[in-house]
Design a protein around this motif. Structure first.
Motif, PDB file in Angstrom:
ATOM      1  N   ILE A 290       0.848  -1.193   0.000  1.00  0.00           N
ATOM      2  CA  ILE A 290       0.000   0.000   0.000  1.00  0.00           C
ATOM      3  C   ILE A 290       0.883   1.242   0.000  1.00  0.00           C
ATOM      4  CG2 ILE A 290      -1.976  -1.087   1.138  1.00  0.00           C
ATOM      5  CD1 ILE A 290      -0.993   0.165   3.775  1.00  0.00           C
ATOM      6  N   SER A 291       0.316   2.365  -0.413  1.00  0.00           N
ATOM      7  CA  SER A 291       1.058   3.630  -0.381  1.00  0.00           C
ATOM      8  C   SER A 291       0.688   4.396   0.894  1.00  0.00           C
ATOM      9  CB  SER A 291       0.737   4.466  -1.617  1.00  0.00           C
ATOM     10  OG  SER A 291      -0.657   4.731  -1.677  1.00  0.00           O
ATOM     11  N   PRO A 292       1.560   5.265   1.386  1.00  0.00           N
ATOM     12  CA  PRO A 292       1.306   5.967   2.652  1.00  0.00           C
ATOM     13  C   PRO A 292       0.011   6.785   2.645  1.00  0.00           C
ATOM     14  CG  PRO A 292       3.604   6.199   2.032  1.00  0.00           C
ATOM     15  CD  PRO A 292       2.910   5.557   0.868  1.00  0.00           C
ATOM     16  N   GLU A 293      -0.316   7.417   1.510  1.00  0.00           N
ATOM     17  CA  GLU A 293      -1.494   8.292   1.488  1.00  0.00           C
ATOM     18  C   GLU A 293      -2.805   7.515   1.632  1.00  0.00           C
ATOM     19  OE1 GLU A 293      -0.081   7.742  -2.832  1.00  0.00           O
ATOM     20  OE2 GLU A 293       0.820   8.198  -0.872  1.00  0.00           O
ATOM     21  N   GLU A 294      -2.807   6.243   1.288  1.00  0.00           N
ATOM     22  CA  GLU A 294      -4.026   5.425   1.422  1.00  0.00           C
ATOM     23  C   GLU A 294      -3.967   4.502   2.636  1.00  0.00           C
ATOM     24  OE1 GLU A 294      -4.377   2.803  -1.966  1.00  0.00           O
ATOM     25  OE2 GLU A 294      -2.453   1.831  -1.563  1.00  0.00           O
ATOM     26  N   ALA A 295      -2.874   4.555   3.382  1.00  0.00           N
ATOM     27  CA  ALA A 295      -2.607   3.546   4.408  1.00  0.00           C
ATOM     28  C   ALA A 295      -3.672   3.506   5.501  1.00  0.00           C
ATOM     29  CB  ALA A 295      -1.223   3.786   5.027  1.00  0.00           C
ATOM     30  N   ILE A 296      -4.124   4.678   5.973  1.00  0.00           N
ATOM     31  CA  ILE A 296      -5.102   4.703   7.068  1.00  0.00           C
ATOM     32  C   ILE A 296      -6.402   4.042   6.624  1.00  0.00           C
ATOM     33  CG2 ILE A 296      -6.559   6.191   8.497  1.00  0.00           C
ATOM     34  CD1 ILE A 296      -4.247   8.175   8.633  1.00  0.00           C
ATOM     35  N   ASP A 297      -6.947   4.483   5.504  1.00  0.00           N
ATOM     36  CA  ASP A 297      -8.223   3.927   5.043  1.00  0.00           C
ATOM     37  C   ASP A 297      -8.093   2.460   4.656  1.00  0.00           C
ATOM     38  OD1 ASP A 297      -9.876   6.201   5.369  1.00  0.00           O
ATOM     39  OD2 ASP A 297      -9.046   7.087   3.554  1.00  0.00           O
ATOM     40  N   LYS A 298      -6.974   2.099   4.022  1.00  0.00           N
ATOM     41  CA  LYS A 298      -6.791   0.706   3.604  1.00  0.00           C
ATOM     42  C   LYS A 298      -6.656  -0.207   4.824  1.00  0.00           C
ATOM     43  CE  LYS A 298      -6.929   0.059  -0.902  1.00  0.00           C
ATOM     44  NZ  LYS A 298      -5.752  -0.112  -1.747  1.00  0.00           N
ATOM     45  N   TYR A 299      -5.907   0.226   5.826  1.00  0.00           N
ATOM     46  CA  TYR A 299      -5.752  -0.630   7.007  1.00  0.00           C
ATOM     47  C   TYR A 299      -7.090  -0.786   7.734  1.00  0.00           C
ATOM     48  CZ  TYR A 299      -4.150  -2.901  11.179  1.00  0.00           C
ATOM     49  OH  TYR A 299      -4.019  -3.820  12.195  1.00  0.00           O
ATOM     50  N   ASN A 300      -7.790   0.312   7.927  1.00  0.00           N
ATOM     51  CA  ASN A 300      -9.103   0.230   8.579  1.00  0.00           C
ATOM     52  C   ASN A 300     -10.056  -0.676   7.797  1.00  0.00           C
ATOM     53  OD1 ASN A 300      -8.449   1.912  10.739  1.00  0.00           O
ATOM     54  ND2 ASN A 300      -9.151   3.768   9.698  1.00  0.00           N
ATOM     55  N   TRP A 301     -10.005  -0.574   6.474  1.00  0.00           N
ATOM     56  CA  TRP A 301     -10.875  -1.402   5.639  1.00  0.00           C
ATOM     57  C   TRP A 301     -10.518  -2.888   5.794  1.00  0.00           C
ATOM     58  CZ3 TRP A 301     -15.404  -1.510   3.806  1.00  0.00           C
ATOM     59  CH2 TRP A 301     -15.770  -2.295   2.710  1.00  0.00           C
ATOM     60  N   SER A 302      -9.233  -3.176   5.904  1.00  0.00           N
ATOM     61  CA  SER A 302      -8.825  -4.572   6.099  1.00  0.00           C
ATOM     62  C   SER A 302      -9.410  -5.134   7.387  1.00  0.00           C
ATOM     63  CB  SER A 302      -7.292  -4.698   6.114  1.00  0.00           C
ATOM     64  OG  SER A 302      -6.729  -4.210   7.332  1.00  0.00           O
ATOM     65  N   GLN A 303      -9.575  -4.284   8.395  1.00  0.00           N
ATOM     66  CA  GLN A 303     -10.182  -4.705   9.650  1.00  0.00           C
ATOM     67  C   GLN A 303     -11.695  -4.925   9.475  1.00  0.00           C
ATOM     68  OE1 GLN A 303      -7.710  -5.655  11.616  1.00  0.00           O
ATOM     69  NE2 GLN A 303      -7.852  -4.217  13.302  1.00  0.00           N
ATOM     70  N   ALA A 304     -12.333  -4.032   8.752  1.00  0.00           N
ATOM     71  CA  ALA A 304     -13.790  -4.107   8.581  1.00  0.00           C
ATOM     72  C   ALA A 304     -14.219  -5.360   7.828  1.00  0.00           C
ATOM     73  CB  ALA A 304     -14.295  -2.860   7.851  1.00  0.00           C
ATOM     74  N   ILE A 305     -13.422  -5.785   6.855  1.00  0.00           N
ATOM     75  CA  ILE A 305     -13.820  -6.917   6.010  1.00  0.00           C
ATOM     76  C   ILE A 305     -13.319  -8.256   6.537  1.00  0.00           C
ATOM     77  CG2 ILE A 305     -13.910  -5.463   3.955  1.00  0.00           C
ATOM     78  CD1 ILE A 305     -11.201  -6.619   3.094  1.00  0.00           C
ATOM     79  N   ALA A 306     -12.520  -8.242   7.601  1.00  0.00           N
ATOM     80  CA  ALA A 306     -11.863  -9.474   8.067  1.00  0.00           C
ATOM     81  C   ALA A 306     -12.870 -10.563   8.426  1.00  0.00           C
ATOM     82  CB  ALA A 306     -10.950  -9.164   9.259  1.00  0.00           C
ATOM     83  N   GLY A 307     -13.891 -10.211   9.206  1.00  0.00           N
ATOM     84  CA  GLY A 307     -14.874 -11.213   9.621  1.00  0.00           C
ATOM     85  C   GLY A 307     -15.622 -11.831   8.459  1.00  0.00           C
ATOM     86  N   PRO A 308     -16.262 -11.018   7.610  1.00  0.00           N
ATOM     87  CA  PRO A 308     -16.988 -11.587   6.471  1.00  0.00           C
ATOM     88  C   PRO A 308     -16.132 -12.463   5.563  1.00  0.00           C
ATOM     89  CG  PRO A 308     -17.654  -9.314   6.804  1.00  0.00           C
ATOM     90  CD  PRO A 308     -16.505  -9.557   7.739  1.00  0.00           C
ATOM     91  N   LEU A 309     -14.877 -12.054   5.319  1.00  0.00           N
ATOM     92  CA  LEU A 309     -14.035 -12.865   4.438  1.00  0.00           C
ATOM     93  C   LEU A 309     -13.581 -14.143   5.129  1.00  0.00           C
ATOM     94  CD1 LEU A 309     -11.873 -10.274   2.466  1.00  0.00           C
ATOM     95  CD2 LEU A 309     -14.113 -11.213   1.943  1.00  0.00           C
ATOM     96  N   LEU A 310     -13.248 -14.060   6.419  1.00  0.00           N
ATOM     97  CA  LEU A 310     -12.858 -15.272   7.141  1.00  0.00           C
ATOM     98  C   LEU A 310     -13.963 -16.322   7.100  1.00  0.00           C
ATOM     99  CD1 LEU A 310     -10.916 -16.834   9.014  1.00  0.00           C
ATOM    100  CD2 LEU A 310     -11.994 -15.640  10.950  1.00  0.00           C
ATOM    101  N   SER A 311     -15.211 -15.880   7.125  1.00  0.00           N
ATOM    102  CA  SER A 311     -16.341 -16.826   7.208  1.00  0.00           C
ATOM    103  C   SER A 311     -16.360 -17.825   6.064  1.00  0.00           C
ATOM    104  CB  SER A 311     -17.667 -16.060   7.265  1.00  0.00           C
ATOM    105  OG  SER A 311     -17.968 -15.461   6.017  1.00  0.00           O
ATOM    106  N   ILE A 312     -15.863 -17.453   4.897  1.00  0.00           N
ATOM    107  CA  ILE A 312     -15.896 -18.337   3.732  1.00  0.00           C
ATOM    108  C   ILE A 312     -14.569 -19.065   3.542  1.00  0.00           C
ATOM    109  CG2 ILE A 312     -15.094 -16.644   1.992  1.00  0.00           C
ATOM    110  CD1 ILE A 312     -17.957 -19.218   1.564  1.00  0.00           C
ATOM    111  N   MET A 313     -13.600 -18.809   4.429  1.00  0.00           N
ATOM    112  CA  MET A 313     -12.257 -19.377   4.290  1.00  0.00           C
ATOM    113  C   MET A 313     -11.900 -20.381   5.377  1.00  0.00           C
ATOM    114  SD  MET A 313     -10.195 -15.837   3.460  1.00  0.00           S
ATOM    115  CE  MET A 313     -10.600 -14.774   2.063  1.00  0.00           C
ATOM    116  N   THR A 314     -12.762 -20.619   6.367  1.00  0.00           N
ATOM    117  CA  THR A 314     -12.385 -21.397   7.540  1.00  0.00           C
ATOM    118  C   THR A 314     -11.988 -22.832   7.183  1.00  0.00           C
ATOM    119  OG1 THR A 314     -14.686 -21.996   7.973  1.00  0.00           O
ATOM    120  CG2 THR A 314     -13.834 -20.031   9.075  1.00  0.00           C
ATOM    121  N   ASN A 315     -10.967 -23.338   7.922  1.00  0.00           N
ATOM    122  CA  ASN A 315     -10.422 -24.665   7.597  1.00  0.00           C
ATOM    123  C   ASN A 315      -9.816 -25.360   8.816  1.00  0.00           C
ATOM    124  OD1 ASN A 315      -9.800 -26.732   5.666  1.00  0.00           O
ATOM    125  ND2 ASN A 315      -7.675 -26.031   5.620  1.00  0.00           N
TER     126      ASN A 315
END
Length: 628
Positions: free
Chosen positions: A197-222
């Motif tokens: 990621i680039s520094p100027e997008e880092a805050i929003d991108k990191y926060n977004w990675s947190q927001a989507i973690a649960g929904p994406l994990l739900s289809i990946m569990t193993n």
């Protein structure tokens, strides 16, 4: 901690030295942000593949160093345990058919590993979030890879904690135990994905990675099993946090957070907050030798290693972790996704990677400054709930409730496709891997779902040990064919061609145990045997020690309405002349005990504690299978 040479921080002098370098690194990082010294305008994707090594019987094999020596490939490296290895894949620029390239490289490297492993005592490499056949006896200190950094970390954590580690995970079953080393962490194997990621997008991108973690994990569990227990859909999440939890009572009293965590809040002002918050919350535990003044290095326009910052960051295990790197004097930032499990197949892992990267790249502009739109604890709660219940999870998504399947189908998969197209990924490639995700939704089948369905069926016919071996054998075969999980067939026990090994009693004994107290009424013992369809029941004293055995035929002809029988208790009739063996006792020995004595059951004890029972019925079942 990567491959760094580390030492424990033992004295105040050690701590001062490390903290001085750590604060210097923070100043250098801040100066780099202010002067735009990070690479921008290009996005790369990388990954790390963690692997389990098993022997010919699908049990953990501690041959990592032997295999590594024979492979002679720098992509391969050690892990904490001698029954694990890791492959570090090359970074690929995010464009065209980069995901196919990642799959091709990983397949090639694993094929190389498969061949070397087979030539090393007939070993095998397996992709499993948690290996079904792992046992507590495998998780001992001598199985830690004998490198200084691993032993240092183990010793430091034990010293800080001050006592044994405890695990308590509640799922369909419950697991409670103590352990003496950090090796339980090695039960977890993952497919860690890095996105630049680039520094100027880092805050929003990191926060977004947190927001989507649960929904994406739900289809990946193993990873639904640990030590034969059905726990969370992704048990790694609970296990990893508890297996290296340094906190003692004083830490809990001041609400100290564990070193494995989802985080505590959104990043709002600077991406630097991720590092400064960690420094404020977690004292350093290891140090190293430092050969640069990072702040001075930046002023000279030489990009620093930030060794102290990276080392401290490496002793913290966020599920989404911000990482700093430098290559050929070019510094970069990346987000490391640590929650994607290893397996079920290479294609599943690449599909998971493409989905995550796509949703990251497809982040809608409306979700910038996400703290104004979603409470952090909704994101955190979603993640924990997904780890517990997987594809069956119901999420809180920006103020509305929605099921995992609907959220993925209607919002996240279309978002991923849009993000990937914006990143110039070939549309055929996007559709190919997203179809793998879609089939999991259509068939309601993730790795965890497949494992649990088959485990429950197998348990009706064979022991827990046999169940775990058969599961692992089929996982291996499907992986070698690179079949996505949605296409895996149910295990047909009667067509199962696994080479069965009945050499030890622990592999075939019954572990679903029922006991009576020596002062319990005989009628209770008789009823329990009727209710549970068992022919033997151990008798215990007030200290829970086995003191006898009752066989059903001893009770069948008793008249429980007679006054003489009605008040009799277990100790009045139990057999005291029973046989006991250890779990490692050979099958031939217990077979001989049953055939050559009047006893029709053998009690299995470990450290004088009841852990199993092997009966004449079990013997007849095994002999039938062996002769079929």
């Amino acid at each position: 901690m990567g491959s760094q040479s580390v030492t424990a921080i033992k004295t105040q002098k050690d701590r001062k030295k490390f903290v001085r370098h750590l604060l210097n690194d923070i100043e250098a990082f801040e100066l780099m942000l202010q002067n735009n010294l990070f690479e921008a305008g290009i996005t790369r994707v990388g990954a790390e593949q963690e692997i389990c090594i098993v022997d010919k019987d699908y049990r953990p094999s501690v041959n990592a160093l032997k295999i590594l020596e024979k492979i002679k490939d720098d992509h391969y490296t050690t892990e904490l345990a001698l029954f694990n290895l890791e492959i570090n894949l090359d970074p690929f620029e995010l464009k065209d058919n980069c995901f196919s390239k990642i799959e091709k490289q990983l397949t090639k490297l694993l094929d190389k590993g498969y061949k070397v492993a087979e030539a090393t005592e007939n070993n095998k490499l397996i992709l499993a979030g948690i290996l079904p056949t792992i046992r507590q006896k495998d998780l001992i200190f001598k199985n830690v890879t004998p490198f200084k950094r691993y032993k240092t970390l183990n010793n430091v954590i034990k010293k800080i904690r001050g006592n044994d580690f405890k695990l308590h995970i509640q799922g369909v079953n419950e697991l409670i135990l103590k352990h003496k080393s950090i090796l339980f962490e090695a039960c977890n194997t993952s497919f860690q994905v890095h996105l630049q990621i680039s520094p100027e997008e880092a805050i929003d991108k990191y926060n977004w990675s947190q927001a989507i973690a649960g929904p994406l994990l739900s289809i990946m569990t193993n990873s639904p099993l640990l030590l034969g227990k059905e726990l969370w859909s992704e048990t790694r999440i609970a296990l990893f946090q508890q297996s290296i939890d340094l906190r003692n009572v004083s830490h809990f009293s001041r609400e100290q957070k564990p070193r494995v965590s989802f985080g505590t809040d959104w990043v709002k002002n600077s991406i630097l907050e991720l590092f400064t918050d960690d420094i404020a919350r977690y004292p350093p535990i290891v140090s190293s030798e430092f050969d640069e003044d990072s702040l001075q290095t930046v002023k000279e326009r030489i990009m620093p290693k930030l060794k102290a910052l990276n080392l401290h960051n490496g002793t913290l295990y966020k599920w989404n972790r911000l990482c700093y790197g430098v290559h050929k004097n070019i510094a970069h930032l990346r987000i490391e996704n640590r929650y994607i499990p290893s397996g079920p197949s290479i294609k599943d892992e690449i599909a998971n990677t493409l989905l995550w990267v796509g949703v990251m790249q497809g982040m809608p502009k409306q979700y910038e400054k996400i703290w104004r739109k979603m409470p952090f604890y909704d994101a955190k709660g979603n993640f924990i709930n997904a780890a517990r219940t997987g594809i069956n999870t119901y999420f809180s998504w920006f103020g509305k409730g929605i099921s995992a399947k609907k959220l993925l189908e209607n919002i996240l998969i279309p978002m991923a496709k849009e993000g990937l197209l914006k990143s110039n990924i070939d549309e055929d490639e996007i559709d190919y891997y997203l179809e793998i995700i879609q089939k999991r939704i259509d068939k309601s089948t993730t790795g965890s779902k497949w494992i649990i369905r088959n485990k429950r069926q197998l348990k009706k016919e064979v022991s827990i040990y046999e169940t775990n071996v058969i599961l692992t054998e089929h996982m291996y075969k499907n992986q070698r064919l690179n079949i996505p999980i949605a296409e895996w067939q149910p295990i047909n026990m009667h067509k199962n061609d696994i080479s069965k090994k009945y050499d030890k009693v622990y592999k075939i004994m019954s572990t679903a145990l029922f006991v009576v107290h020596e002062n319990d009424l005989l009628q209770l013992a008789h009823n329990i045997m009727l209710w549970k369809n068992i022919n033997h029941i151990p008798v215990v004293d007030k200290f829970n020690r086995v003191v006898g055995v009752i066989e059903k035929k001893q009770l069948d002809n008793l008249d429980f309405t007679s006054k003489n029988i009605k008040n009799k208790v277990a100790k009045n009739i139990m057999t005291k002349n029973y046989d006991t063996v250890a779990p490692e006792t050979s099958y031939q020995k217990v077979k001989k005990l049953i055939q050559d004595t009047e006893n029709t059951a053998v009690i299995v004890l470990s450290n004088n504690k009841l852990v199993g029972i092997f009966t004449k019925s079990d013997l007849e079942r095994i002999e039938k299978i062996k002769n079929s």
